[in-house]
Write a protein that holds these residues in place. Structure first.
Motif, PDB file in Angstrom:
ATOM      1  N   GLN A  76       0.833  -1.198   0.000  1.00 34.29           N
ATOM      2  CA  GLN A  76       0.000   0.000   0.000  1.00 34.29           C
ATOM      3  C   GLN A  76       0.870   1.252   0.000  1.00 34.29           C
ATOM      4  O   GLN A  76       1.410   1.648   1.027  1.00 34.29           O
ATOM      5  N   HIS A 100       2.324   2.650   3.772  1.00 35.87           N
ATOM      6  CA  HIS A 100       1.617   2.161   4.956  1.00 35.87           C
ATOM      7  C   HIS A 100       2.390   1.013   5.579  1.00 35.87           C
ATOM      8  O   HIS A 100       2.852   0.110   4.884  1.00 35.87           O
ATOM      9  N   LYS A 183      -3.552   7.609   7.502  1.00 35.47           N
ATOM     10  CA  LYS A 183      -3.637   6.265   6.937  1.00 35.47           C
ATOM     11  C   LYS A 183      -3.543   6.371   5.422  1.00 35.47           C
ATOM     12  O   LYS A 183      -4.065   7.317   4.822  1.00 35.47           O
ATOM     13  N   ILE A 184      -2.903   5.397   4.797  1.00 36.81           N
ATOM     14  CA  ILE A 184      -2.671   5.465   3.351  1.00 36.81           C
ATOM     15  C   ILE A 184      -3.979   5.555   2.574  1.00 36.81           C
ATOM     16  O   ILE A 184      -4.092   6.265   1.577  1.00 36.81           O
ATOM     17  N   TRP A 185      -5.029   4.852   3.037  1.00 36.79           N
ATOM     18  CA  TRP A 185      -6.300   4.860   2.307  1.00 36.79           C
ATOM     19  C   TRP A 185      -7.033   6.191   2.444  1.00 36.79           C
ATOM     20  O   TRP A 185      -7.965   6.469   1.691  1.00 36.79           O
ATOM     21  N   ASP A 186      -6.623   7.033   3.415  1.00 32.95           N
ATOM     22  CA  ASP A 186      -7.212   8.367   3.536  1.00 32.95           C
ATOM     23  C   ASP A 186      -6.577   9.371   2.579  1.00 32.95           C
ATOM     24  O   ASP A 186      -7.124  10.463   2.379  1.00 32.95           O
ATOM     25  N   ILE A 188      -5.351   8.869  -0.811  1.00 35.51           N
ATOM     26  CA  ILE A 188      -5.534   8.770  -2.258  1.00 35.51           C
ATOM     27  C   ILE A 188      -6.597   9.757  -2.736  1.00 35.51           C
ATOM     28  O   ILE A 188      -7.717   9.786  -2.227  1.00 35.51           O
ATOM     29  N   ARG A 226      -2.292   6.587  -6.089  1.00 35.39           N
ATOM     30  CA  ARG A 226      -1.810   5.235  -5.808  1.00 35.39           C
ATOM     31  C   ARG A 226      -0.530   4.988  -6.578  1.00 35.39           C
ATOM     32  O   ARG A 226      -0.375   5.435  -7.711  1.00 35.39           O
TER      33      ARG A 226
END
Length: 285
Positions: A76, A100, A183-186, A188, A226
């Motif tokens: 990630q 991450h 957090k990485i998903w926050d 993108i 990403r």
């Protein structure tokens, strides 16, 4: 300290020399901050606590070959291409990568063209460059907190508050930040910006201290996207124009400089070029 895994592609040809490989691996392993080194499929996998730009310079100097960062992180990962072209009159350029890990986020980057000294670094709410760096929205702040510093708890900082980076006398800032809130998903689809002044981390007397650390306007920014982790990107050459990955970072994305060899070839075909340039294959470097 959190470690990062880097995939550094090195231009060693189809049959790398064993002595050179051993020399490069042993030299890298002897450096402080390098935890592990292995060679696979034309690339070095390096586990490190150092900024990626520092490691890339080490590989280039040790091997004597062209090298480029091909992958960052296990899986990630994200990247932001920072530029002042969309907003400002300067020539600020840089790349910032995010990884991450189970123990937190690593923010790793280098930015050139800054004035020497400290500059704030912030994740902004929107990935909107329609008005340059002025349309990014406020700092990413899911907890509705006041502005603070990266060492503050979530209730006392914006999630996007990454503190300050420091540019040297040449205008380059090289940094590696560890963060336990983002957090990485926050990230993108959001944006990253560097500001004209130092961030006071919400501890100053200015009316804007609790808003943006009195760090001034963004002077360069980019959308966070990403990106490939180690050994997830098999690219070695651009199929459209033959530019190899080691040279691609030194070419513009489009235009004359991108297709230089093709233009020379075409000039010869049309009778306007010289024989020396025409002997070069079209679109090869």
């Amino acid at each position: 300290m959190l470690t990062s895994k880097l995939e550094v592609l090195v231009d060693m040809g189809q049959n790398p020399e064993a002595k050179l490989l051993d020399k490069t691996i042993n030299s890298l392993k002897s450096q402080d901050g390098i935890k592990e080194v292995m060679f696979k499929d034309g690339a070095f996998m390096i586990e490190t606590t150092l900024p990626s730009s520092v490691v890339l310079d080490m590989v280039t100097k040790t091997s004597g070959k062209r090298a480029v960062l091909q992958g960052f992180g296990d899986s990630q990962s994200a990247v932001a291409m920072i530029s002042s072209q969309s907003c400002c009159s300067g020539r600020v350029l840089g790349v910032v990568r995010f990884q991450h890990t189970p123990d937190g986020l690593v923010c790793d980057g280098s930015i050139d063209g800054l004035t020497s000294g400290e500059h704030g670094l912030h994740v902004h709410r929107a990935g909107d460059l329609s008005e340059g760096c002025q349309s990014l929205g406020g700092h990413f702040n899911p907890y509705d907190s006041p502005h603070g510093g990266p060492d503050d708890p979530p209730a006392l900082r914006h999630a996007g508050d990454l503190g300050n980076i420091v540019a040297d006398d040449s205008g380059r800032a090289t940094f590696r930040i560890q963060d336990n809130v983002l957090k990485i998903w926050d990230l993108i689809g959001r944006s990253l910006a560097v500001t004209e002044r130092r961030d006071d981390l919400g501890r100053g007397m200015s009316p804007t201290s609790k808003i943006d650390g009195d760090s001034g306007k963004p002077i360069a920014c980019g959308i966070i996207a990403r990106s490939a982790g180690i050994f997830q990107n098999p690219k070695r050459i651009c199929a459209c124009d033959g530019v190899v990955v080691w040279d691609e970072r030194d070419r513009p994305l489009a235009g004359k400089g991108r297709r230089k060899c093709c233009e020379k070839h075409d000039e010869k075909q049309n009778g306007t070029g010289d024989a020396q340039n025409a002997d070069k294959p079209c679109c090869k470097v």
